[in-house]
Design a protein around this motif. Structure first.
Motif, mmCIF file in Angstrom:
data_model
loop_
_atom_site.group_PDB
_atom_site.id
_atom_site.type_symbol
_atom_site.label_atom_id
_atom_site.label_comp_id
_atom_site.label_asym_id
_atom_site.label_seq_id
_atom_site.Cartn_x
_atom_site.Cartn_y
_atom_site.Cartn_z
ATOM 1 N N HIS A 49 0.858 -1.193 0.000
ATOM 2 C CA HIS A 49 0.000 0.000 0.000
ATOM 3 C C HIS A 49 0.887 1.235 0.000
ATOM 4 N N THR A 56 7.544 1.711 -0.176
ATOM 5 C CA THR A 56 6.476 0.894 0.390
ATOM 6 C C THR A 56 6.986 -0.514 0.675
ATOM 7 N N ALA A 107 -6.411 5.277 -2.626
ATOM 8 C CA ALA A 107 -5.641 4.516 -1.639
ATOM 9 C C ALA A 107 -4.662 3.673 -2.450
ATOM 10 N N VAL A 109 -2.053 1.406 -4.445
ATOM 11 C CA VAL A 109 -1.552 0.045 -4.277
ATOM 12 C C VAL A 109 -0.465 -0.152 -5.329
ATOM 13 N N ASN A 130 -6.439 2.129 -6.312
ATOM 14 C CA ASN A 130 -6.980 1.395 -5.161
ATOM 15 C C ASN A 130 -7.030 -0.094 -5.489
ATOM 16 N N ASP A 131 -7.374 -0.898 -4.479
ATOM 17 C CA ASP A 131 -7.415 -2.358 -4.651
ATOM 18 C C ASP A 131 -8.411 -2.800 -5.711
#
Length: 144
Positions: A49, A56, A107, A109, A130-131
């Motif tokens: 993330h 990361t 968010a 990834v 994001n996911d």
């Protein structure tokens, strides 16, 4: 005559010392055939993330080997290998997300693929917003 005998003895001992270890015992069976004629395809996939793999830490990592057959600890190695073969090993060609409906939430990834694909070195890093977008774009390959 004496010099000839000494030369012959020296030559015989030298030949035995040099060639003796090379003879060794004959193998019980011939060398086994190569496991596969296909070029190797083995990857390590990671997900974390953040916006960059450099900043990361990976949250999860899996292995995926596709030649000679699908293996590794990827949850669906057979599907992932089939999708990568269909895309020619190009992560960007895996899919466009199709009918997935993802939120606009940011968010990030980051996913990395490192290893060998069909005999050539591969090192790929992709960041998804994001996911949901990652799962839609990666289909079976990035679903781990």
């Amino acid at each position: 005559m004496r010099k000839t005998a000494r030369w012959a003895a020296t030559l015989g001992l030298t030949a035995t010392a040099v060639c003796g270890p090379l003879a060794g015992a004959a193998p019980a069976s011939p060398d086994p055939a190569p496991a596969s004629l296909h070029a190797p395809s083995a990857l390590v996939l990671t997900v974390g993330h953040g916006e960059s793999a450099a900043t990361t830490a990976p949250v999860r990592a899996v292995t995926l080997a596709c030649a000679p057959g699908p293996s590794g600890n990827h949850p669906d190695a057979a599907r992932a290998c089939a999708e990568l073969r269909g895309a020619g090993g190009d992560v960007d060609a895996l899919g466009d997300g199709g009918a997935a409906f993802c939120t606009q939430q940011y968010a990030p990834v980051v996913v990395t693929l490192d290893g060998v694909w069909e005999g050539r070195r591969v090192s790929v890093e992709r960041t998804f917003p994001n996911d949901c977008v990652k799962d839609a774009r990666g289909a079976g390959v990035l679903a781990f």
